[in-house]
Write an enzyme that holds these catalytic residues in place. Structure first.
Site, PDB file in Angstrom:
ATOM      1  N   GLY A 128     -31.680 -24.826  24.220  1.00 38.00           N
ATOM      2  CA  GLY A 128     -30.613 -23.406  25.150  1.00 38.00           C
ATOM      3  C   GLY A 128     -31.108 -22.816  26.259  1.00 38.00           C
ATOM      4  CG  LEU A 188     -28.977 -24.291  31.443  1.00 39.57           C
ATOM      5  CD1 LEU A 188     -28.618 -24.995  32.306  1.00 39.57           C
ATOM      6  CD2 LEU A 188     -29.891 -23.876  32.416  1.00 39.57           C
ATOM      7  CD  GLN A 199     -27.162 -12.093  26.957  1.00 38.95           C
ATOM      8  OE1 GLN A 199     -27.205 -12.138  25.823  1.00 38.95           O
ATOM      9  NE2 GLN A 199     -27.294 -10.771  27.692  1.00 38.95           N
ATOM     10  CG  ASP A 213     -27.263 -31.878  20.942  1.00 37.89           C
ATOM     11  OD1 ASP A 213     -27.219 -31.369  19.905  1.00 37.89           O
ATOM     12  OD2 ASP A 213     -25.793 -32.510  20.850  1.00 37.89           O
ATOM     13  CE1 TYR A 265     -26.369 -15.706  15.780  1.00 43.82           C
ATOM     14  CE2 TYR A 265     -26.427 -13.425  15.478  1.00 43.82           C
ATOM     15  CZ  TYR A 265     -26.929 -14.896  16.450  1.00 43.82           C
ATOM     16  OH  TYR A 265     -27.271 -14.320  17.157  1.00 43.82           O
ATOM     17  CE  LYS A 305     -29.652 -15.871  15.263  1.00 37.33           C
ATOM     18  NZ  LYS A 305     -30.407 -17.153  16.004  1.00 37.33           N
TER      19      LYS A 305
HETATM   20  P1  NAD Z   1     -26.603 -18.044  24.109  1.00 37.47           P
HETATM   21  O1  NAD Z   1     -25.435 -18.350  24.122  1.00 37.47           O
HETATM   22  O2  NAD Z   1     -26.413 -17.431  25.777  1.00 37.47           O
HETATM   23  O3  NAD Z   1     -27.307 -19.569  24.861  1.00 37.47           O
HETATM   24  C1  NAD Z   1     -27.499 -20.567  24.001  1.00 37.47           C
HETATM   25  C2  NAD Z   1     -27.095 -22.061  25.263  1.00 37.47           C
HETATM   26  O4  NAD Z   1     -27.889 -22.762  23.503  1.00 37.47           O
HETATM   27  C3  NAD Z   1     -26.291 -21.648  25.716  1.00 37.47           C
HETATM   28  O5  NAD Z   1     -26.755 -22.387  26.937  1.00 37.47           O
HETATM   29  C4  NAD Z   1     -25.843 -23.308  24.671  1.00 37.47           C
HETATM   30  O6  NAD Z   1     -25.229 -24.436  26.097  1.00 37.47           O
HETATM   31  C5  NAD Z   1     -26.903 -23.888  24.429  1.00 37.47           C
HETATM   32  N1  NAD Z   1     -26.917 -24.747  23.541  1.00 37.47           N
HETATM   33  C6  NAD Z   1     -25.641 -25.060  22.017  1.00 37.47           C
HETATM   34  N2  NAD Z   1     -26.105 -25.877  21.286  1.00 37.47           N
HETATM   35  C7  NAD Z   1     -26.884 -27.082  21.878  1.00 37.47           C
HETATM   36  C8  NAD Z   1     -27.141 -27.399  20.911  1.00 37.47           C
HETATM   37  N3  NAD Z   1     -27.163 -28.222  19.961  1.00 37.47           N
HETATM   38  N4  NAD Z   1     -28.573 -28.461  21.719  1.00 37.47           N
HETATM   39  C9  NAD Z   1     -29.373 -27.108  22.940  1.00 37.47           C
HETATM   40  N5  NAD Z   1     -28.336 -26.541  22.633  1.00 37.47           N
HETATM   41  C10 NAD Z   1     -27.185 -25.623  22.708  1.00 37.47           C
HETATM   42  O7  NAD Z   1     -27.445 -17.096  23.292  1.00 37.47           O
HETATM   43  P2  NAD Z   1     -28.667 -16.284  24.428  1.00 37.47           P
HETATM   44  O8  NAD Z   1     -28.106 -15.439  24.204  1.00 37.47           O
HETATM   45  O9  NAD Z   1     -29.708 -16.607  25.297  1.00 37.47           O
HETATM   46  O10 NAD Z   1     -29.354 -16.548  22.474  1.00 37.47           O
HETATM   47  C11 NAD Z   1     -30.540 -17.124  22.801  1.00 37.47           C
HETATM   48  C12 NAD Z   1     -31.014 -17.202  21.027  1.00 37.47           C
HETATM   49  O11 NAD Z   1     -31.244 -15.229  20.897  1.00 37.47           O
HETATM   50  C13 NAD Z   1     -29.988 -17.681  19.866  1.00 37.47           C
HETATM   51  O12 NAD Z   1     -30.432 -17.967  18.794  1.00 37.47           O
HETATM   52  C14 NAD Z   1     -29.194 -15.829  19.409  1.00 37.47           C
HETATM   53  O13 NAD Z   1     -28.830 -16.390  18.754  1.00 37.47           O
HETATM   54  C15 NAD Z   1     -31.121 -15.398  19.118  1.00 37.47           C
HETATM   55  N6  NAD Z   1     -30.435 -14.043  20.150  1.00 37.47           N
HETATM   56  C16 NAD Z   1     -30.132 -13.415  20.871  1.00 37.47           C
HETATM   57  C17 NAD Z   1     -29.366 -12.287  21.155  1.00 37.47           C
HETATM   58  C18 NAD Z   1     -28.828 -11.881  22.466  1.00 37.47           C
HETATM   59  O14 NAD Z   1     -27.888 -10.821  22.285  1.00 37.47           O
HETATM   60  N7  NAD Z   1     -28.335 -12.505  23.662  1.00 37.47           N
HETATM   61  C19 NAD Z   1     -29.373 -10.899  20.058  1.00 37.47           C
HETATM   62  C20 NAD Z   1     -30.134 -11.270  18.968  1.00 37.47           C
HETATM   63  C21 NAD Z   1     -30.982 -12.859  19.091  1.00 37.47           C
HETATM   64  C1  AKB Z   2     -24.211 -11.267  18.608  1.00 39.73           C
HETATM   65  O1  AKB Z   2     -23.648 -10.397  18.585  1.00 39.73           O
HETATM   66  O2  AKB Z   2     -23.809 -12.282  18.533  1.00 39.73           O
HETATM   67  C2  AKB Z   2     -26.369 -11.233  19.199  1.00 39.73           C
HETATM   68  C3  AKB Z   2     -26.915 -10.656  18.447  1.00 39.73           C
HETATM   69  C4  AKB Z   2     -27.291  -9.330  18.096  1.00 39.73           C
HETATM   70  O3  AKB Z   2     -27.567 -11.045  17.277  1.00 39.73           O
HETATM   71  N1  AKB Z   2     -25.574 -10.323  20.338  1.00 39.73           N
END
Ligand code: NAD
Ligand code: AKB
Length: 328
Positions: A8, A10, A12, A62, A151, A155
């Protein structure tokens, strides 16, 4: 040193974690993967669509297909996997079946490949792993977890599955319960905390933002440089120091949309915010803590945030102004 794989990549977080890992360990030591592509040729199997994008290796993976994960782990001699691929909270609520398949199915397959190839695994849990019956303020490290979103259920299950692989198979699994992350490099991927990124873009473009959460919705937040540093520091910590391997509470700041708007207003003259509350995302936010207690992370591996609300706001606006070409 065996290589690092990021799934994943690419999204955030990956958009900043991959460069941070490459700066630290070398560009060719970090393999970025996603189901989206930087560049690829259209012939051959998906798993073979691979490109060195100039900054380091990139491959299509994937994570619900175990062979694709295993091929890349074998081919690049991967020793550590940062497993980021997932659907975030708002998108997951729209597509619960897909959320279960990707969030749980992906992690399960990553853990199985890691077991086979003796890889360490980093897993990003979330404040979403808590629920309405969790103590809301300064949520303890070990407490009631009854999440009410798909979600959050994935988690929490993932935290337990990572614990299981550590205890049962001796796998080196580690993780953080991340708060909402704020960044200017890549857009957020469909979460409940996305407002805290969108607000900056809209403030600079239009001096106006319509927020989808209520003014008084307090949530933990963190600036992305703190988050990527926390992930790397946790993975570099001597394992003997860790008691809570898989789900450390970490926090940097805790604020409401109204407080963030006030802070932005100090730098963007005339900025105004109104509200058009989205009941789905509001309900999700209302089920999450206002703030978490991150003393376990501080004590066990020295976690210390560097960015607070004022410094993060200044830096976000500075960098977005540069990006928008309107530095002032
Ligand atoms: P995002 O949605 O920006 O990126 C997720 C990436 O996963 C995307 O690029 C998407 O193309 C890829 N993806 C989706 N399905 C896939 C698959 N089957 N195989 C491979 N790749 C796949 O998410 P993020 O913000 O970068 O978050 C990354 C992780 O951190 C997640 O597990 C999220 O739950 C966790 N997280 C994020 C935040 C936040 O605020 N950004 C907070 C808490 C936890
Ligand atoms: C979301 O809002 O889903 C994420 C997180 C806090 O897990 N930013």
């Amino acid at each position: 040193m065996r290589r690092i794989l990021v799934t994943g990549a690419l999204g955030q977080i990956g958009s900043e974690l991959v460069p941070a890992l490459r700066d630290r360990y070398g560009a060719d030591r970090v393999v970025a993967t996603d189901v989206r592509m930087h560049t690829f040729s259209t012939d051959g199997e998906a798993a073979d669509r691979e490109a060195a994008d100039g900054d380091g290796p990139f491959a299509y993976v994937d994570c619900v297909h175990i062979r694709q994960i295993a091929d890349v782990v074998q081919r690049y001699d991967v020793g550590t996997i940062y497993h980021l691929a997932a659907l975030l909270s708002a998108v997951a609520e729209e597509r619960p079946r897909e959320a279960w398949d990707v969030n749980m199915g992906g992690l399960y397959r990553v853990l199985e490949v890691a077991r086979e190839h003796a890889c360490a695994v980093f897993f990003p849990s979330s404040i979403g792993a808590f629920g309405p019956s969790t103590p809301r303020d300064q949520t303890p490290q070990d407490t009631i977890q009854r999440p009410t979103t798909i979600y959050g259920i994935t988690k929490l299950s993932a935290e337990l599955l990572c614990d299981y692989y550590a205890q049962r198979f001796g796998l080196d699994t580690r993780g953080l319960r991340l708060p909402g992350l704020i960044s200017y490099v890549a857009p957020p991927g469909g979460g409940t905390t996305d407002y805290a990124v969108q607000i900056f873009h809209q403030a600079l473009r239009y001096q106006h933002y319509t927020c989808f959460l209520r003014a008084d919705t307090c949530l933990d937040m963190m600036y992305m440089p703190d988050a990527t540093r926390a992930m790397i520091e946790l993975m570099e910590t001597d394992a003997s120091r860790l008691l809570h391997r898989n789900a450390f509470n970490v926090s940097a700041a805790s604020f409401t949309p109204a407080q963030l708007a006030d802070e932005i207003r100090l730098h963007v003259e005339g900025f105004a915010m109104d509200y058009d509350v989205d009941p789905v995302r509001q309900k999700i936010a209302d089920s999450w803590p206002d703030s978490v207690d991150d003393r376990a992370a501080r004590e066990e591996w020295g976690w210390e945030p560097e960015w607070d609300l004022p410094s993060m706001t200044r830096d976000m606006l500075h960098n977005l102004r540069l990006r928008l070409g309107s530095a002032s």
